[in-house]
Write a protein that holds these residues in place. Structure first.
Motif: not given
Length: 588
Positions: A266-271, A274-276, A280-282, A322-323
């Motif tokens: 459901g999210g935009g490309p940047l969202y 960032a979620a992925r 990975q950080e976690l 993204d905006e």
């Protein structure tokens, strides 16, 4: 299984509303295609007459369908039968038959501003049968040599074709919502949800996306024969197809992984990126198949479960663009939460509407009674703001000063009789920025919308000066459709929008978010930039009774801009609205 009736879907309230506009559109489109084919003029006229008659009906679709469209002027037995089939199946037989007779490229020419059915027929006969060939013919000189076109027309159509080429893969929000709702109905019982650009309420849609708790075989069983080109994508939890030519994608997951699917789909490309990255950080991995630690699937039946694992706030879907994401953490966090954003139920005034006095299809009283009936759940009920065209809009039967005075008398009589009304007008901004009525007449109106309807080709400097003068007029209440754009048909006219909005902020002029799904002007991105400095009006610009419900699309745009009820003057009760206008005028 039958397809659902033509509908509009309000994602805020969850309400699905049957809508006459879909039927009217099908009739008009059928008439246009008959003109392109050059046959059966009497049949094309019959469709257009039936469309005009339907537009003028005061009764809702449900009532008309209950009596099978009988006793409607100009709607004969055969058209009535086809309309009933449309309501029951979602397919208007004559239109489907006509579309099958025309190449897709010829149909795409209807997207070009300035091309009607007769000109499209002339182009087709000359071998110009697509947007690409139209653009090429304009470039190489062939178009200017065709009878009825010429050099000036060729230059204009070249720009229009180029714009249409860039937007041909997208569809209007209302159409995409209708198609998404149809697919969701077919998936009843599998927890279907709108996703992607639809869920984020973008102004135009490239792909109808949904999610479901299902397996690929379950989806195929439901959709084969109902969508075109249905197939399961190998290696992905995804099924694709097409509906009325628009791509459809349905993501599917188990109940345990549904939250991860909804978040990523459901999210935009940047969202999504960032979620992925956060996962990975976690030490986790996130995809439409679920949130995993190594090979272990973490149970995330809802998006909130995924966000808790990621340590992220729950942004409204409208903010996952993204905006919004590029605003940065602090600015994004400062936007209102979902529960504070404007809702359709918050609206009390349906402003900037048209009646039979100019180019509308219903009387002022009928429009006002429909606004009162809709109500939207607002305490105190809804009221209507008139807004018929001024005299300069002669093509729209605009009112000269004498006719406006006559209309004002009618409005005041209706008000005295208890009809919920405020008296306004949509006043043309003339070429020099002056307004189309004298000040003494404007002062008699309860509010004034000023709009550009001509001289679109002025230089950016002159257009900007023109608009600044108009919004600075002491009797201007609202700037209507500020950029003049028509989505997928016509870009904004050249102007310095920031300078115009700066003038609106300085003078207290309200800025319209025109709720027509073919305009949505002011663009939500500009409204997001200016949300803290301006007041806004979500205006229907309705020309029909059905058009009043278009306000839902304006609300969707307002939510993307982070607007709350206090920033939108349509939320004011009638007396408070009149006080607002009086104060606005006194402070100038």
């Amino acid at each position: 299984m039958t397809k659902p009736a033509p509908q509009h879907f309000d994602p805020e309230t969850g309400e699905v509303m049957g809508h006459l506009k879909a039927l009217v559109s099908a009739l008009k489109r059928s008439a246009d295609l008959l003109d392109v084919l050059g046959a059966e003029e009497f049949r094309a006229n019959a469709f257009r007459s039936a469309a005009r008659s339907l537009e003028g009906q005061d009764e809702p679709l449900e009532t008309l369908a209950a009596r099978e469209f009988r006793r409607i002027p100009k709607v004969g037995p055969s058209i009535a039968a086809e309309l009933m089939t449309y309501v029951q199946t979602g397919v208007f037989g004559p239109l489907a038959e006509l579309e099958a007779q025309l190449p897709p490229g010829v149909l795409s020419l209807f997207r070009v501003r300035g091309l009607g059915p007769k000109k499209i027929r002339a182009l087709w006969e000359a071998g110009i049968d697509s947007l690409q060939t139209l653009w090429e013919a304009a470039q190489d000189g062939r178009l200017s040599k065709l009878k009825g076109f010429g050099a000036k027309s060729a230059a204009t159509l070249s720009d229009a074709a180029e714009f249409a080429l860039a937007s041909q893969s997208r569809e209007f929000l209302n159409t995409a919502l209708r198609l998404g709702t149809q697919v969701a109905t077919l998936l009843d019982g599998l927890e279907p949800r709108l996703s992607g650009e639809l869920r984020r309420s973008l102004d135009t849609i490239g792909t109808v996306r949904l999610t479901a708790t299902a397996t690929a075989p379950q989806l195929l069983e439901r959709l084969e024969g109902r969508l075109d080109e249905v197939q399961s994508v190998e290696g992905k939890p995804l099924l694709t197809g097409r509906l009325e030519g628009l791509p459809v994608e349905i993501g599917h997951a188990t109940a345990e992984a549904r939250g991860a699917l909804d978040l990523t789909f459901g999210g935009g490309p940047l969202y999504r990126q960032a979620a992925r990255a956060r996962a990975q950080e976690l030490g986790l991995s996130l995809s439409g198949r679920g949130l995993k630690r190594g090979a272990t699937l973490l149970e995330t039946p809802a998006e909130s479960d995924v966000l808790r694992e990621l340590g992220w706030p729950e942004l409204p879907p409208e903010y996952r663009e993204d905006e919004h994401w590029t605003l940065g953490g602090a600015a994004l966090a400062a936007l209102p939460p979902a529960e504070a954003l404007l809702r359709v139920q918050d609206l009390r005034a349906l402003l900037h509407t048209h009646s039979t006095w100019s180019d509308g299809t219903a009387s002022i009283e009928a429009m006002a009674r429909e606004a009162e009936r809709l109500d939207f759940g607002a305490d105190g009920g809804c009221y209507l703001g008139t807004g018929d065209h001024s005299g300069a809009a002669h093509y729209a039967n605009g009112l000269d000063a004498g006719r406006l005075r006559q209309q004002l008398r009618e409005v005041r009589e209706l008000q005295a009789a208890g009809v919920p009304l405020v008296a306004g007008a949509e006043v043309d901004i003339l070429e020099d920025g002056s307004l189309d009525y004298p000040d003494e007449l404007l002062a008699q109106l309860d509010y004034v919308v000023v709009s550009v309807h001509s001289h679109f080709t002025l230089s950016s400097e002159r257009q900007t000066e023109r608009l600044i003068r108009a919004v600075s007029h002491p009797l201007t209440t609202i700037l209507g459709h500020p950029t003049g754009r028509l989505l997928l048909r016509r870009p904004s006219y050249p102007l310095d929008l920031e300078a115009v909005l700066e003038a609106c902020a300085a003078t207290g002029t309200v800025v319209e978010i025109n709720a027509s799904p073919y305009r949505l002007d002011l663009d939500w991105r500009a409204a997001l930039r200016w949300r803290d400095r301006l007041k806004f009006a979500i205006n229907t610009d309705a020309h029909t009774l059905g058009g009043l419900t278009d306000v839902q699309y304006g609300v969707m745009a307002a939510r993307k801009a982070g607007l709350v009820p206090e920033q939108v003057i349509n939320t004011l009760k009638r007396e408070a609205f009149l006080d607002f206008v009086r104060t606005q005028r006194q402070q100038r």
